[in-house]
Design a protein around this motif. Structure first.
Motif, PDB file in Angstrom:
ATOM      1  N   LEU A  87       1.172  -0.969   0.360  1.00  0.00           N
ATOM      2  CA  LEU A  87      -0.063   0.515   0.248  1.00  0.00           C
ATOM      3  C   LEU A  87       0.841   1.410  -0.151  1.00  0.00           C
ATOM      4  CD1 LEU A  87      -3.205  -0.181   2.878  1.00  0.00           C
ATOM      5  CD2 LEU A  87      -3.169  -0.682  -0.622  1.00  0.00           C
ATOM      6  N   VAL A  88       2.142   1.174   0.269  1.00  0.00           N
ATOM      7  CA  VAL A  88       3.072   2.774  -0.185  1.00  0.00           C
ATOM      8  C   VAL A  88       3.712   2.459  -0.890  1.00  0.00           C
ATOM      9  CG1 VAL A  88       4.299   3.563   1.485  1.00  0.00           C
ATOM     10  CG2 VAL A  88       3.018   2.866   2.519  1.00  0.00           C
ATOM     11  N   PHE A  89       4.785   1.629  -1.092  1.00  0.00           N
ATOM     12  CA  PHE A  89       5.985   1.204  -2.707  1.00  0.00           C
ATOM     13  C   PHE A  89       4.974   1.050  -3.701  1.00  0.00           C
ATOM     14  CE2 PHE A  89       9.610  -1.388  -4.139  1.00  0.00           C
ATOM     15  CZ  PHE A  89      10.490   0.076  -4.720  1.00  0.00           C
ATOM     16  N   LEU A  90       4.063   0.297  -3.797  1.00  0.00           N
ATOM     17  CA  LEU A  90       4.036  -0.275  -5.090  1.00  0.00           C
ATOM     18  C   LEU A  90       2.964   0.435  -4.841  1.00  0.00           C
ATOM     19  CD1 LEU A  90       3.575  -4.525  -5.057  1.00  0.00           C
ATOM     20  CD2 LEU A  90       5.478  -3.379  -6.080  1.00  0.00           C
ATOM     21  N   TYR A  91       2.337   1.253  -4.598  1.00  0.00           N
ATOM     22  CA  TYR A  91       1.119   1.686  -4.518  1.00  0.00           C
ATOM     23  C   TYR A  91       1.821   3.328  -5.304  1.00  0.00           C
ATOM     24  CZ  TYR A  91      -2.905   5.274  -4.239  1.00  0.00           C
ATOM     25  OH  TYR A  91      -3.828   5.511  -4.637  1.00  0.00           O
ATOM     26  N   GLY A  92       2.786   3.778  -4.827  1.00  0.00           N
ATOM     27  CA  GLY A  92       3.446   5.137  -4.850  1.00  0.00           C
ATOM     28  C   GLY A  92       4.089   4.895  -6.242  1.00  0.00           C
ATOM     29  N   ALA A 120      -0.432  -4.573  -5.552  1.00  0.00           N
ATOM     30  CA  ALA A 120      -0.573  -3.898  -4.278  1.00  0.00           C
ATOM     31  C   ALA A 120      -1.959  -4.746  -3.454  1.00  0.00           C
ATOM     32  CB  ALA A 120      -1.058  -2.424  -3.923  1.00  0.00           C
ATOM     33  N   LEU A 121      -2.698  -4.930  -4.212  1.00  0.00           N
ATOM     34  CA  LEU A 121      -3.791  -5.070  -3.245  1.00  0.00           C
ATOM     35  C   LEU A 121      -3.721  -6.536  -2.570  1.00  0.00           C
ATOM     36  CD1 LEU A 121      -6.573  -5.214  -2.793  1.00  0.00           C
ATOM     37  CD2 LEU A 121      -7.177  -5.896  -5.615  1.00  0.00           C
ATOM     38  N   ILE A 122      -3.058  -7.392  -3.998  1.00  0.00           N
ATOM     39  CA  ILE A 122      -2.664  -9.024  -3.347  1.00  0.00           C
ATOM     40  C   ILE A 122      -1.784  -9.146  -1.918  1.00  0.00           C
ATOM     41  CG2 ILE A 122      -1.631 -11.162  -4.042  1.00  0.00           C
ATOM     42  CD1 ILE A 122      -2.838 -10.542  -6.484  1.00  0.00           C
ATOM     43  N   ILE A 123      -0.948  -8.289  -2.370  1.00  0.00           N
ATOM     44  CA  ILE A 123       0.718  -8.316  -1.142  1.00  0.00           C
ATOM     45  C   ILE A 123      -0.545  -7.151   0.387  1.00  0.00           C
ATOM     46  CG2 ILE A 123       2.462  -6.935   0.282  1.00  0.00           C
ATOM     47  CD1 ILE A 123       3.072  -7.067  -2.867  1.00  0.00           C
ATOM     48  N   SER A 124      -1.029  -6.934  -0.197  1.00  0.00           N
ATOM     49  CA  SER A 124      -1.763  -6.154   1.039  1.00  0.00           C
ATOM     50  C   SER A 124      -3.062  -6.643   1.422  1.00  0.00           C
ATOM     51  CB  SER A 124      -3.349  -4.662   1.035  1.00  0.00           C
ATOM     52  OG  SER A 124      -1.138  -4.097  -0.050  1.00  0.00           O
ATOM     53  N   ILE A 125      -4.038  -7.491   0.980  1.00  0.00           N
ATOM     54  CA  ILE A 125      -4.268  -8.840   1.476  1.00  0.00           C
ATOM     55  C   ILE A 125      -3.916  -9.898   2.709  1.00  0.00           C
ATOM     56  CG2 ILE A 125      -5.948 -10.706   1.171  1.00  0.00           C
ATOM     57  CD1 ILE A 125      -7.249  -9.448  -1.357  1.00  0.00           C
ATOM     58  N   VAL A 126      -2.748 -10.397   1.941  1.00  0.00           N
ATOM     59  CA  VAL A 126      -1.551 -11.338   3.194  1.00  0.00           C
ATOM     60  C   VAL A 126      -1.729 -10.610   4.303  1.00  0.00           C
ATOM     61  CG1 VAL A 126       0.626 -12.234   2.531  1.00  0.00           C
ATOM     62  CG2 VAL A 126      -0.688 -12.355   1.093  1.00  0.00           C
ATOM     63  N   GLY A 127      -1.259  -9.207   4.280  1.00  0.00           N
ATOM     64  CA  GLY A 127      -0.704  -8.397   5.493  1.00  0.00           C
ATOM     65  C   GLY A 127      -1.745  -8.142   6.222  1.00  0.00           C
ATOM     66  N   LEU A 128      -2.762  -7.450   5.515  1.00  0.00           N
ATOM     67  CA  LEU A 128      -4.276  -7.878   6.864  1.00  0.00           C
ATOM     68  C   LEU A 128      -4.638  -9.372   6.890  1.00  0.00           C
ATOM     69  CD1 LEU A 128      -6.606  -6.161   4.420  1.00  0.00           C
ATOM     70  CD2 LEU A 128      -5.539  -5.382   6.374  1.00  0.00           C
ATOM     71  N   VAL A 129      -4.782 -10.223   6.601  1.00  0.00           N
ATOM     72  CA  VAL A 129      -4.691 -12.107   7.010  1.00  0.00           C
ATOM     73  C   VAL A 129      -4.205 -12.523   7.984  1.00  0.00           C
ATOM     74  CG1 VAL A 129      -5.135 -14.567   6.368  1.00  0.00           C
ATOM     75  CG2 VAL A 129      -5.856 -12.760   4.461  1.00  0.00           C
ATOM     76  N   ALA A 130      -2.896 -12.294   7.829  1.00  0.00           N
ATOM     77  CA  ALA A 130      -1.712 -12.372   8.952  1.00  0.00           C
ATOM     78  C   ALA A 130      -2.110 -11.133  10.081  1.00  0.00           C
ATOM     79  CB  ALA A 130      -0.299 -12.026   8.268  1.00  0.00           C
ATOM     80  N   VAL A 131      -2.663 -10.924   9.646  1.00  0.00           N
ATOM     81  CA  VAL A 131      -2.377  -9.358  11.467  1.00  0.00           C
ATOM     82  C   VAL A 131      -3.756 -10.124  12.095  1.00  0.00           C
ATOM     83  CG1 VAL A 131      -4.213  -7.944  10.639  1.00  0.00           C
ATOM     84  CG2 VAL A 131      -2.530  -7.884  12.500  1.00  0.00           C
TER      85      VAL A 131
END
Length: 277
Positions: A87-92, A120-131
């Motif tokens: 949500l920061v690097f790839l989104y930017g 960015a969306l796929i990687i962010s979903i992985v991060g959300l699932v992890a937390v």
């Protein structure tokens, strides 16, 4: 002249191209010398972005025990790394593609823009699932902090922005008039979401430090200093990307023939000049 050109479709198209080019040239800045600085700003943004990802990886890997996918604290560590990367690097970078690939065909740039957003969306979903998985395993309540509220709002708006972008621009089902109305909103929310992503990360960094090293944070511990540097670099990345995107000298140069003979042809024939991000 208009009556004569309407009798010959090919001449009429060239007439539209000439009119569009003339209007664009009148609004073009006299000096384009500032364009020479664009590669330096882009390179600087990439150095800052990579540094943010690397520092996040070092922080979670070295100070917080590494990574795992077993419901432990190491699974939580996947969350900040994925959110900074997605949500920061790839989104930017997705925001920057219209400035970096200024002379490529618009459709190619649109596809790259959409693909970077999808990554960015796929990687962010992985991060959300992890937390969420970590919170469930550790019996920690979900979505109680300001960081989680801001982060989830950012993610939901980002997902909606991506879907609307696909529908309006990559697979355009909307009319030219509707697309021209939505484009400024798409650009505005694109920059707003980058700012919200950086802000959510800053809240997350502070929250993590207070939970993990509250007793030593005020004594300038190594972990605290590293996390503070990460926060500053995230802000710098957002500022540089925002500056590049909003500077007029760096806008994508107009291509009259591409605009006139593309899906915007109907708009041009009605006397409206479409704009690009």
């Amino acid at each position: 002249m208009v009556c004569m050109t309407r009798s010959f479709p090919l001449l009429y198209r060239f007439h539209l191209i000439a009119c569009y080019y003339h209007e664009v040239m009148e609004g073009m800045p006299v000096s384009m010398g500032g364009l020479r600085t664009l590669p330096w700003y882009v390179a600087g943004s990439q150095v800052l972005g990579v540094a943010c990802v690397v520092i996040t990886g070092v922080w979670m890997g070295h100070y917080r025990g590494g990574y795992a996918w077993n419901g432990s604290a190491q699974e939580f560590n996947v969350h900040p790394l994925c959110m900074v990367l997605g949500l920061v690097f790839l989104y930017g970078d997705a925001v920057l593609v219209y400035r970096v690939f200024r002379n490529e065909t618009k459709r190619s740039v649109k596809i790259l823009h959409a693909l970077l957003h999808m990554m960015a969306l796929i990687i962010s979903i992985v991060g959300l699932v992890a937390v969420f998985d970590f919170h469930s395993a550790a019996k920690i309540p979900h979505m109680y902090s300001l960081h989680s509220w801001c982060g989830m709002l950012t993610f939901v708006l980002f997902f909606l922005q991506w879907l609307l972008g696909l529908g309006f621009f990559l697979f355009p089902w909307a009319s030219a008039r509707l697309r021209s109305w939505y484009l400024p909103l798409h650009v505005f929310f694109g920059l707003l979401l980058l700012a919200m992503s950086v802000g959510s990360c800053l809240l997350g960094i502070t929250e993590k430090l207070l939970f993990s090293i509250m007793e030593t944070y005020s004594r300038f511990s190594g972990e605290g200093v590293l996390a503070n540097i990460l926060g500053l670099l995230l802000v710098c990345f957002g500022v540089v990307v925002g500056y590049v995107v909003t500077r007029e000298d760096f806008r994508r140069p107009p291509n009259p023939e591409e605009e006139a003979l593309s899906v915007h042809f109907k708009t041009l024939s009605e006397g409206e000049i479409p704009s690009s991000p």
